[in-house]
Design a protein around this motif. Structure first.
Motif, mmCIF file in Angstrom:
data_model
loop_
_atom_site.group_PDB
_atom_site.id
_atom_site.type_symbol
_atom_site.label_atom_id
_atom_site.label_comp_id
_atom_site.label_asym_id
_atom_site.label_seq_id
_atom_site.Cartn_x
_atom_site.Cartn_y
_atom_site.Cartn_z
ATOM 1 N N CYS A 35 -27.059 14.194 -20.144
ATOM 2 C CA CYS A 35 -25.729 15.302 -20.003
ATOM 3 C C CYS A 35 -25.498 15.100 -20.601
ATOM 4 O O CYS A 35 -24.123 15.762 -20.920
ATOM 5 N N ARG A 77 -30.494 21.786 -15.642
ATOM 6 C CA ARG A 77 -31.387 20.397 -15.144
ATOM 7 C C ARG A 77 -32.328 20.225 -14.678
ATOM 8 O O ARG A 77 -33.511 19.523 -13.801
ATOM 9 N N HIS A 133 -25.748 17.756 -10.100
ATOM 10 C CA HIS A 133 -27.668 17.607 -10.762
ATOM 11 C C HIS A 133 -28.172 17.058 -9.369
ATOM 12 O O HIS A 133 -29.287 17.974 -8.835
#
Length: 370
Positions: free
Chosen positions: A51, A92, A243
């Motif tokens: 990330c 993601r 996320h």
């Protein structure tokens, strides 16, 4: 985003937003963990490092594109600076088979999906209406008409539901777009049809010059819940919380739950676009407060505190970012310089006498300088 000029400067907190509800946060601005996050955050070193890498690359690319525009090589640029965590964390959380419908500043999402600098810059240089094949990346081209992509995404998601696949559609938009009829219609259609879609609102506090507090009397996530959406609010500068929150919503939607809504509270560090001067409507002190919440610095501190980074890895990342910037510049300069006269060939399907006369007039004007 929609917005209107205002006299004098405002701050995003000038008019208090009532009943904001819970905002989930895993990493505080200083990089320490918030024990009362309220999310199931399962952090592996590789996830945190990847990330961080993707956010660093996105920021470097964005910076280079900004410079290219200022040097006259791009017609316009809409910066994603400050919003990298919201974009990387959410993208993601998707599978490669899931579809993405962006607005116009989701450059971090594009890079993560594998788009090349050439594809990302083509539209902004005026060489195409959309720089990539959506089917190849399962990511629609940028939509500059405010909020229209939410209807496109909802229609596609309705088709997914009828096909019976397990795809999930995610569409990005900003706080200003929530004031558009199209977006509210998309919320309603998605909720009524039970379509597998997640609406991702990047609340960057400003719709051009209009602060979020002057757009709504309550949190955007609370408004979304009123349509019947599974809504959650998260710190948009905390990539790990984004996320986790997005993944949880996506999983529920994929399992047949109600359409989802994620409000990521972040900040647009640059102007709305390179044609905008944010100093005319927002205070320097506000920007400085948000600079202290920078998503890259926050995660970098977390990596360092956990010994998940080392000088060699960071040096390699800096080199990779510099190479991406060089590739972006080369890609931009390698694109053909757009000609204004091409507009006459791409405006109407069938040429008209009026269009031919306009082209002749422009050609004569252009030749007068030779």
């Amino acid at each position: 985003m929609t917005g209107r000029a205002v006299s004098g400067r405002s701050t995003a907190a000038e008019v208090p937003v009532r009943a904001e509800g819970v905002m989930h946060q895993f990493l505080r601005p200083d990089g320490t963990v918030n024990p009362d996050c309220g999310l199931d955050v399962r952090v592996a070193p590789e996830l945190a490092r990847s990330c961080y890498r993707e956010m660093v690359l996105a920021r470097r690319f964005d910076q280079e594109a900004y410079h290219l525009q200022r040097q006259g090589e791009l017609g316009l640029w809409l910066s994603s600076r400050g919003q990298e965590a919201a974009q990387v964390g959410s993208a993601r959380a998707l599978r490669e088979t899931d579809w993405i419908f962006p607005a116009y500043r989701e450059h971090a999402v594009g890079l993560l999906r594998g788009l090349s600098p050439t594809e990302l810059l083509s539209q902004w240089r005026g060489c195409s209406h959309g720089g990539w094949d959506p089917a190849l990346y399962r990511m629609h081209i940028y939509s500059l008409v405010l909020g229209t992509q939410t209807l496109h995404a909802t229609g596609y998601a309705m088709g997914v539901r009828l096909d019976g696949t397990d795809e999930v559609v995610l569409t990005y938009f900003g706080d200003g777009a929530t004031s558009q009829g199209d977006v509210n219609e998309a919320f309603n259609w998605a909720a009524v049809t039970g379509s597998p879609i997640v609406f991702f609102c990047q609340n960057n506090q400003w719709a051009i010059s209009t602060p979020a507090a002057k757009q709504t009397a309550t949190a955007f996530s609370r408004r979304a819940a009123g349509f019947g959406l599974d809504a959650v609010s998260v710190d948009g500068n905390d990539v790990l919380a984004v996320h986790a929150a997005t993944l949880a919503v996506v999983d529920r939607v994929r399992a047949g739950g109600a359409p989802g809504f994620v409000e990521a509270r972040t900040y647009r560090m640059a102007g709305h676009s390179t044609s905008d001067d944010p100093t005319r409507y927002r205070d320097t002190e506000e920007t400085q407060r948000w600079q202290a919440r920078d998503p890259l610095n926050r995660l970098r501190t977390y990596l360092d505190n956990n010994a998940w980074s080392d000088p060699s890895w960071l040096a390699d990342l800096d080199e990779e970012a510099d190479q991406l910037a060089a590739d972006a510049r080369a890609a931009c300069l390698g694109l053909p310089e757009p000609r204004l006269e091409d507009v006459f060939d791409a405006t109407l399907v069938h040429k008209t006498a009026a269009l031919a006369a306009e082209r002749a007039s422009y050609t004569a004007y252009e030749e007068s300088f030779l």
